[in-house]
Design an enzyme around this catalytic site. Structure first.
Site, PDB file in Angstrom:
ATOM      1  N   SER C  63       1.467  11.893  -2.280  1.00 25.73           N
ATOM      2  CA  SER C  63       2.289  12.909  -2.955  1.00 25.73           C
ATOM      3  C   SER C  63       2.942  12.443  -4.253  1.00 25.73           C
ATOM      4  CB  SER C  63       3.382  13.424  -2.018  1.00 25.73           C
ATOM      5  OG  SER C  63       2.816  14.208  -1.004  1.00 25.73           O
ATOM      6  N   LYS C  66       1.845  14.205  -7.247  1.00 27.30           N
ATOM      7  CA  LYS C  66       2.336  15.542  -7.603  1.00 27.30           C
ATOM      8  C   LYS C  66       3.162  15.514  -8.884  1.00 27.30           C
ATOM      9  CE  LYS C  66       2.485  17.624  -2.935  1.00 27.30           C
ATOM     10  NZ  LYS C  66       1.764  16.682  -2.063  1.00 27.30           N
ATOM     11  N   TYR C 188      -7.324  18.708  -5.342  1.00 23.09           N
ATOM     12  CA  TYR C 188      -6.003  18.279  -4.853  1.00 23.09           C
ATOM     13  C   TYR C 188      -6.097  17.007  -4.009  1.00 23.09           C
ATOM     14  CZ  TYR C 188      -1.827  18.262  -1.909  1.00 23.09           C
ATOM     15  OH  TYR C 188      -0.702  17.879  -1.231  1.00 23.09           O
ATOM     16  N   TYR C 241      10.880  15.734   0.172  1.00 23.92           N
ATOM     17  CA  TYR C 241      10.749  16.726   1.238  1.00 23.92           C
ATOM     18  C   TYR C 241      12.149  17.205   1.649  1.00 23.92           C
ATOM     19  CZ  TYR C 241       6.473  13.957   1.160  1.00 23.92           C
ATOM     20  OH  TYR C 241       5.380  13.247   0.761  1.00 23.92           O
ATOM     21  N   VAL C 259       3.120   9.740   1.487  1.00 20.96           N
ATOM     22  CA  VAL C 259       2.947   9.279   2.869  1.00 20.96           C
ATOM     23  C   VAL C 259       2.162   7.979   2.974  1.00 20.96           C
ATOM     24  CG1 VAL C 259       3.233  11.543   3.957  1.00 20.96           C
ATOM     25  CG2 VAL C 259       0.950  10.778   3.244  1.00 20.96           C
TER      26      VAL C 259
END
Lengths: 305, 305, 305, 305
Positions: C63, C66, C188, C241, C259
């Protein structure tokens, strides 16, 4: 139908039933009941009636009172009540605030706590002495003038009022409660605190049976068929919190449960049946009560389906 | 009961009905239907039958197929299916993902889309040629070998599959779907795309009537009473998306609607009735169809309540 | 500031740290990593840099990508992207569908999976060869042409795509995804599958530092201050998160976790710091990584607060 | 930095600003304010200060008081308070019950109403005369003994207490409120009803600036750096209801708004700025206030990002 032999066979079968449920203890008074109590009363339109166990011992009817309150509000205020409470299953636990917030203070149905508080508020707008008048109504439909409130239960509910006070204040904020919050709660807790036996409950619920017009003495107290139909529909879709589908599925009758361990169910035009066993399953319904009613409709082979 | 005169009076009354509903257009094929179509077929256990309007014109049965799929899955897999789908009203719109996520991929009931996708997945585990076998089952219970899929509707559904693909992928993620997502969707969309008339539907749904054992020709196709009871209970509590309570309240019969504008309802041991009018109300159910059924149970004075 | 002595004291302190976290195993490839790996790299605007442990070993950035994707989309499409993705913390787990449904397919922010899928879709609209072009961008900002995709990780993500496929299909249904769902997912998953070391990450994230204009070689690759400010704000409010508040509270820097066990954080105009330790806490962030960064800002006495 | 010329340019620019916001009217007292009021006060650590418009006119600080209450509770009870309130953005409107129910009565953060009620309850456990003691604390940090409660606002809040009473009762039910509900509400509404000017607010919030230790007179009232850091982090992630991300994104400073139209923001170690304009945007924050602060950080080129 030989109801006696069916009831005998059920009594025999449940003698070895291992109850995994738990008596409600969220207010101390309810927790004092003997978990092994069991009663059942069957009242037929023919006048026949049948009993098992502690059928005449009184217990706290709790949420079963919601059906009686609804019938009284419909008598007094007619269909105008549906502007303030909906008729759909909630799909959420009986005291959930979530749905109430999303739906702007209009409760999903009259059998969740929020809905019953609105019905209580409606009754207060039509009754001079709400608690007295309501008790007279209950005594009248049950044909028993000895029925009364258990004041210690009502007082205990008031002492632990916070979840219901949260619901009531939220509806007050949305403009769906006209009276003082504590007054509404006090009247509501009294309704829940009525003590009745299976015999008295099965008699009282005959007003929903839609039975033939011959019986004049009873007729006076009976609901109009169109109202009884609607209340029966609500009991079937919403009478058992988020286990209503399960009850319809296994038992197949309109009915209503209370956390005191009571369940009343009925077959329109045929009979009312009330059963009582205090230990509740995880969804808050009498575990043994549901089992007995499932056996009853399975063995008679008769349900509304 | 003089059904003919009741139906005549209903037809007269609805001639001036102002429909405020809208024909479903989420797939172009459904939008092509004539909004003024109206049909009704009543099939009694006595063999009598009655019709109004376009009773023999076929339309897309859409979600009505979910009841047929469930009955087939119960025949093939028995009560094991309840480990993968629950029996409670959802309290949310028919295609909601919210509840499915909170409840870890177990759909609330077999009549919301997620539940029907699980039933479809179960059928695929028991059928060699799912689409062919399912069509044979429908033809068999409707006693009409001409029933078939509308392939253009099925193709259009597949082209606009995204919401259902989202549901299916979510359940796949939770481990509650065994087959390939696109294969499940293709079979599911075919079930929805079956074209049937009110006459065919009212015949097919007689398998849920629980009627006496004398009629041997039909008997072979009839469900066991215990299964019919359960499916009827599910139709009553969950058959009309988040308007199920309203339907139970106003009509008082187990039933199921589809976005093609069809509704089938039934009174156990007495009759099946199918009605069709394409414009849908805000909850996705045929506006005129609900009105007609409400008139029907009000004027006959007979509902399950 | 004597960073070296602070880093030494941190290394000493964590030598006895008992990690209660767990390596991510939702795809098998991630589970293969050695749980005891630990690396840290600090890159200052002055050009100074400091390292601990496995600072040059590459891991799956997941992530963290992102933030890089967002910066690239902002460069290519400007503020128009905010019509398709919001900038608010979600208050829900990173892959929640609930909010996305309530909010009609507009993801809460670009750092939850749904938001990153929209960003991916936007990039596809501006890039001729999305995967190649994206890799060039990453290599460019990290100033390292050896960076590449870990194809086995990307393939494994695709094999377990169902939750993300559910999100993507839901947005497609709401009209917030223009390209083919599987193509979006493939691109992605490749972004997530980039392998980088702490050294490379801390170098790449210097584009968000808003540092003085003197360094011309770097200048070409640096974001405009207004864009860097916005991305830093998003990292601070949404980068961890539903533990973003906790990270802001304990560490007090904009940052982003993955992660794979990596975290990058930065102090505008001063430094970037990347840390890597695979075991994740219950919220999905590197347990030791958060601890180390908390020690770092506490001992330097410098955070953005 | 030439703050005066920046402020002058901002004043010029906003002279033509068309305000689309609306003054809060949920209690009548708030609705009485003149919508055209505008004030701003900038207080620098250097001792310099700057003002625009109605900078010394007092208004109802409302939710801005939540930051002051939190700082007081942290001083009195330390980090033990985090067992009763979390530090995460809520992602929901400021008075939402939904999240509170799902999360068992633990509010998401101290800046939503539920969280502030818990902080109020904590203060009551540490203060002999809560309302008096709190007022002394406010006067002390603002260095102004004339600050007081607006009793008519507090009384009006109590009269319209229902939404907050619903929150408080729900937390009481979950065991996260120790004092009497109405007492908690009364104290809470008084905190909200404090009247302060931009000048007073910008002075009071200097306790969060973490500025150098030289200023001994102020030092006594300043929070420990670790506490200030945490409160600043909370302001940045949670200070603007569900527009916190937007504020971080556009303004880039820790801050807090109130429905009276005030906003206080600060840059650690540099300055506090308070602005007041009553009309609120759809999310409940001062529309012009946010605009002015965005211009301020854009033109100074300084934010925490």
């Amino acid at each position: 139908m030989n109801y006696q032999s069916i009831l005998d066979s059920i009594q025999k079968e449940i003698s070895s039933f291992k109850n995994t449920g738990k008596v409600a203890t969220y207010i101390p008074e309810l927790g004092k009941v003997d978990a092994h109590k069991f009663g059942l009363h069957l009242q037929c339109v023919t006048g026949e009636h049948f009993a098992l166990g502690d059928a005449e011992e009184r217990f706290s009817i709790q949420s079963i009172s919601k059906v009686i309150s609804l019938s009284y509000a419909l008598k007094l205020a007619g269909n105008s009540i549906w502007q303030r409470v909906d008729v759909e299953p909630s799909g959420d636990p009986f005291n959930s605030l979530v749905q109430l917030e999303y739906e702007k203070g209009i409760p999903r149905n009259p059998f969740i706590n929020a809905g019953a508080l609105v019905i209580t508020d409606i009754l207060m707008g039509h009754l001079k002495k709400p608690k007295e008048d309501f008790l007279h109504y209950v005594r009248d439909i049950a044909n028993d003038q000895t029925i009364t409130y258990d004041e210690s239960v009502a007082a205990s509910e008031m002492k632990h009022k916070f979840r219901n006070a949260s619901l009531a204040n939220l509806m007050k904020d949305f403009g769906n409660l006209q009276h003082n919050v504590d007054d509404v709660l006090d009247f509501y807790f009294h309704q829940c605190a009525i003590a009745m036996s299976c015999k008295q409950l099965s008699e009282a619920f005959t007003i929903f049976l839609n039975y033939p017009k011959g019986d004049h003495s009873k007729q006076a107290r009976t609901l109009e068929p169109i109202l009884a139909k609607r209340i029966n529909a609500l009991m079937l879709t919403c009478g058992f919190y988020d286990e209503s589908g399960e009850f319809a599925f296994r038992v197949g009758l309109p009915g209503k449960s209370g956390v005191g361990g009571g369940i009343v169910a009925l077959h329109p035009k045929q009979y009312c049946i009330a059963v009582w066993s205090p230990p509740l399953n995880a969804k808050g319904n009498s575990e043994l009560g549901m089992k007995v009613l499932e056996l009853f409709t399975s063995r008679t082979g008769i349900s509304v389906f």
